[in-house]
Design a protein around this motif. Structure first.
Motif, PDB file in Angstrom:
ATOM      1  N   ARG A 254     -31.826  27.212  21.206  1.00 32.70           N
ATOM      2  CA  ARG A 254     -30.859  26.118  21.147  1.00 32.70           C
ATOM      3  C   ARG A 254     -31.343  24.854  21.850  1.00 32.70           C
ATOM      4  NH1 ARG A 254     -25.278  29.592  22.309  1.00 32.70           N
ATOM      5  NH2 ARG A 254     -25.093  30.496  20.217  1.00 32.70           N
ATOM      6  N   LEU A 255     -32.271  25.019  22.773  1.00 33.88           N
ATOM      7  CA  LEU A 255     -32.827  23.854  23.469  1.00 33.88           C
ATOM      8  C   LEU A 255     -33.973  23.219  22.682  1.00 33.88           C
ATOM      9  CD1 LEU A 255     -32.934  25.190  27.142  1.00 33.88           C
ATOM     10  CD2 LEU A 255     -31.418  23.405  26.237  1.00 33.88           C
ATOM     11  N   GLY A 256     -34.274  23.747  21.509  1.00 34.82           N
ATOM     12  CA  GLY A 256     -35.442  23.297  20.745  1.00 34.82           C
ATOM     13  C   GLY A 256     -35.427  21.822  20.407  1.00 34.82           C
ATOM     14  N   THR A 257     -34.294  21.294  19.925  1.00 35.87           N
ATOM     15  CA  THR A 257     -34.235  19.886  19.507  1.00 35.87           C
ATOM     16  C   THR A 257     -34.513  18.957  20.682  1.00 35.87           C
ATOM     17  OG1 THR A 257     -32.598  20.448  17.813  1.00 35.87           O
ATOM     18  CG2 THR A 257     -32.804  18.126  18.421  1.00 35.87           C
ATOM     19  N   LEU A 258     -33.874  19.220  21.809  1.00 36.24           N
ATOM     20  CA  LEU A 258     -34.078  18.389  22.995  1.00 36.24           C
ATOM     21  C   LEU A 258     -35.512  18.504  23.500  1.00 36.24           C
ATOM     22  CD1 LEU A 258     -32.851  16.511  25.110  1.00 36.24           C
ATOM     23  CD2 LEU A 258     -32.040  18.534  26.360  1.00 36.24           C
ATOM     24  N   SER A 259     -36.050  19.707  23.474  1.00 37.15           N
ATOM     25  CA  SER A 259     -37.414  19.920  23.938  1.00 37.15           C
ATOM     26  C   SER A 259     -38.420  19.165  23.075  1.00 37.15           C
ATOM     27  CB  SER A 259     -37.740  21.417  23.938  1.00 37.15           C
ATOM     28  OG  SER A 259     -39.075  21.659  24.304  1.00 37.15           O
ATOM     29  N   ALA A 371     -26.037  18.009  20.178  1.00 33.55           N
ATOM     30  CA  ALA A 371     -25.625  16.645  19.844  1.00 33.55           C
ATOM     31  C   ALA A 371     -26.804  15.845  19.295  1.00 33.55           C
ATOM     32  CB  ALA A 371     -25.039  15.968  21.084  1.00 33.55           C
ATOM     33  N   LEU A 372     -27.963  16.036  19.882  1.00 31.28           N
ATOM     34  CA  LEU A 372     -29.168  15.378  19.376  1.00 31.28           C
ATOM     35  C   LEU A 372     -29.459  15.795  17.938  1.00 31.28           C
ATOM     36  CD1 LEU A 372     -31.695  15.514  22.364  1.00 31.28           C
ATOM     37  CD2 LEU A 372     -30.935  13.462  21.141  1.00 31.28           C
ATOM     38  N   ALA A 373     -29.318  17.082  17.665  1.00 29.89           N
ATOM     39  CA  ALA A 373     -29.580  17.574  16.310  1.00 29.89           C
ATOM     40  C   ALA A 373     -28.673  16.884  15.306  1.00 29.89           C
ATOM     41  CB  ALA A 373     -29.397  19.090  16.268  1.00 29.89           C
ATOM     42  N   ARG A 374     -27.389  16.668  15.697  1.00 29.87           N
ATOM     43  CA  ARG A 374     -26.464  15.979  14.789  1.00 29.87           C
ATOM     44  C   ARG A 374     -26.865  14.526  14.593  1.00 29.87           C
ATOM     45  NH1 ARG A 374     -22.564  17.956  18.122  1.00 29.87           N
ATOM     46  NH2 ARG A 374     -21.811  15.848  18.545  1.00 29.87           N
TER      47      ARG A 374
END
Length: 390
Positions: A254-259, A371-374
C-alpha cells in the motif's frame, strides 16, 4: 477397523510435534508451549498404541496378555490431563490460579493412570482381546472397574474441555473463536465415542450383545475428534504465525505509490540496497525509512498554504477529517516534488533555515499513498482510500 485410521492421525501428531520442538528449545520455560508439546505427544501416543498391530507387539514384548490395555488407557489419561492443562494455560489468568489448577489436573489424571495398572494387576485377563477387550471383560472383577474408570476419566475430560472452550468463546473473536469452535466440535465428537463404549459395556451387564457399538461405531469418532482438535489448536497458532508477515506485506504494497514518487529524491549515498532474501518485514521497514527520508528532503519545498487550501476543499466535498488530511498532504507532496525537480541546484534547500512540519511523521502514510494514487490517476474525485486494518 484398519490401522490407517490410527496411524494417519499419529503421523499428523508427529509432524505437529516436530514443528513445535524448535520453539520449545528456544523457550523451554514457556508453560503454554510445554503444554502444547506434551498434549501432542500424548495424543500421538494414544493413536500409535491404539492400532491393532501395536497392541499385538506390546503384548508380545511384555509377555503379558492384554498389557497394551492399561498402557493405552494410561496414555489416554495423560492426554486428557494435558489437554485440560493446555486450555488452562492458553486462556491465561492469575499465575497462582493457573499453577493450582495445573497441579490438581496433573495429580488427578496421574492417579487415574496409576489406578489403571493397579486394577489390571488385581484382575485376570488371560485371553488376548485386540479389539473388544472393553466388552469381553465387562463383567470381570477389577478389569471391569479399570474399563469404567478410563471411560469416566475420558468423558469428564471431554466435558471439562468443551465447557472451558464454550465459556471462553464469547470473549474472543476471529481465528481464536474459530479454533475454539473446532475444539468444542472435537470434544463433542469425543463424547460420541464414550457414549458408544458405555452403551456396549452396559449392554454386556444387562446380558445383551451390542459389541458392534464398541468395535465399529465408536472408533471413527476418535479419528474425527482428533482431527478437529488438532485443527482447533493449530488454526489460531498458524494464523498468528502468518499474520505479522501478511500485515507487513499489505503495508509494504500500500505504500508503493508514495515510495515510487519519492524514489531518487534522497542522495544516493543515503540509499541502502536490500539483500535479495530480505524478509517482508525488513522490506517494509526499508520502504518506510525511504519515505521518511524523501519527505525530509522535500521539507523545505512544502507549501503549507497550498495544503490548507487542499484540506478545506476536501472537507467541503464531504471527505472525512482523516481522508481530507491525507488528500491535502498528498497535494502538498506532489507540489513539493515538482518544486524540487524545478530546482536542480537545490537553492531552496541551501537557503532554508526553517524545518516545516513533515506530514509523514504524525499522519497515516498509507492514506497519503492512496490519496496520491487517486491524484496521479485522475484527480481527487477518485474512489475513497482503502483503510488499513490492524
Amino acid at each position: 477397523m484398519s490401522d490407517l485410521a490410527f496411524f494417519i492421525p499419529a503421523a499428523l501428531g508427529t509432524v505437529a510435534v516436530l514443528v513445535r520442538l524448535p520453539s520449545l528449545r528456544r523457550n523451554a520455560r514457556d508453560p503454554l508451549l510445554r503444554a502444547v508439546v506434551v498434549f501432542l505427544l500424548t495424543a500421538t501416543g494414544v493413536f500409535y498404541f491404539g492400532a491393532t498391530s501395536t497392541i499385538v507387539n506390546v503384548n508380545e514384548i511384555t509377555g503379558v496378555p492384554n498389557f497394551a490395555a492399561p498402557l493405552l488407557y494410561s496414555l489416554l489419561m495423560a492426554c486428557c490431563g494435558s489437554g485440560i492443562i493446555l486450555i488452562i494455560n492458553w486462556r491465561g489468568g492469575p499465575p497462582a490460579r493457573i499453577r493450582r489448577s495445573t497441579r490438581w489436573c496433573a495429580g488427578t489424571y496421574a492417579a487415574l493412570a496409576v489406578a489403571m495398572y493397579a486394577l489390571f494387576a488385581l484382575g485376570e485377563a488371560p485371553v488376548e482381546r485386540l479389539e473388544d477387550l472393553d466388552t469381553y471383560y465387562a463383567n470381570t472383577p477389577y478389569i471391569r472397574e479399570m474399563i469404567v474408570l478410563y471411560l469416566v476419566g475420558h468423558s469428564a475430560a471431554a466435558v471439562i474441555m468443551a465447557s472451558l472452550c464454550r465459556r471462553w468463546l464469547s470473549d474472543v473473536s476471529r481465528e481464536l473463536r474459530a479454533g475454539l469452535a473446532l475444539l468444542i466440535a472435537g470434544y463433542t465428537s469425543t463424547l460420541g465415542f464414550d457414549v458408544c463404549k458405555f452403551a456396549a459395556v452396559g449392554a454386556r451387564w444387562a446380558g445383551t450383545d451390542w459389541d458392534v457399538l464398541s468395535t465399529e461405531v465408536a472408533r471413527p469418532f476418535v479419528t474425527v475428534s482428533f482431527c478437529l482438535i488438532l485443527l482447533g489448536f493449530g488454526l489460531p497458532l498458524a494464523v498468528q504465525r502468518f499474520k505479522g508477515p501478511w500485515r507487513d506485506w499489505t503495508r509494504y504494497r500500500r505504500l508503493g505509490t508514495l515510495s515510487r514518487l519519492l524514489h531518487g529524491l534522497t542522495p544516493t549515498t543515503a540509499v541502502v540496497r536490500m539483500p535479495l532474501l530480505s524478509t517482508v518485514g525488513v522490506r517494509r521497514l526499508h520502504r518506510e525509512s525511504g519515505i521518511h527520508d524523501g519527505l525530509l528532503t522535500l521539507n523545505p519545498y512544502f507549501d503549507l498554504t497550498l495544503r490548507a487550501r487542499a484540506l478545506a476543499d476536501a472537507l467541503a466535498h464531504g471527505a472525512s477529517d482523516d481522508d481530507a488530511a491525507a488528500d491535502a498532504d498528498a497535494v502538498m507532496v506532489v507540489a513539493a516534488v515538482d518544486a524540487l525537480r524545478a530546482d536542480p541546484e537545490r537553492h531552496v534547500i541551501a537557503s532554508s533555515r526553517e524545518l516545516r512540519t513533515e506530514p509523514g511523521e504524525e499522519r497515516d502514510l498509507v492514506r497519503i499513498s492512496h490519496a496520491l494514487a487517486r491524484i496521479l490517476s485522475g484527480g481527487p474525485g477518485g474512489p475513497a482510500p482503502e483503510r488499513e486494518h490492524a
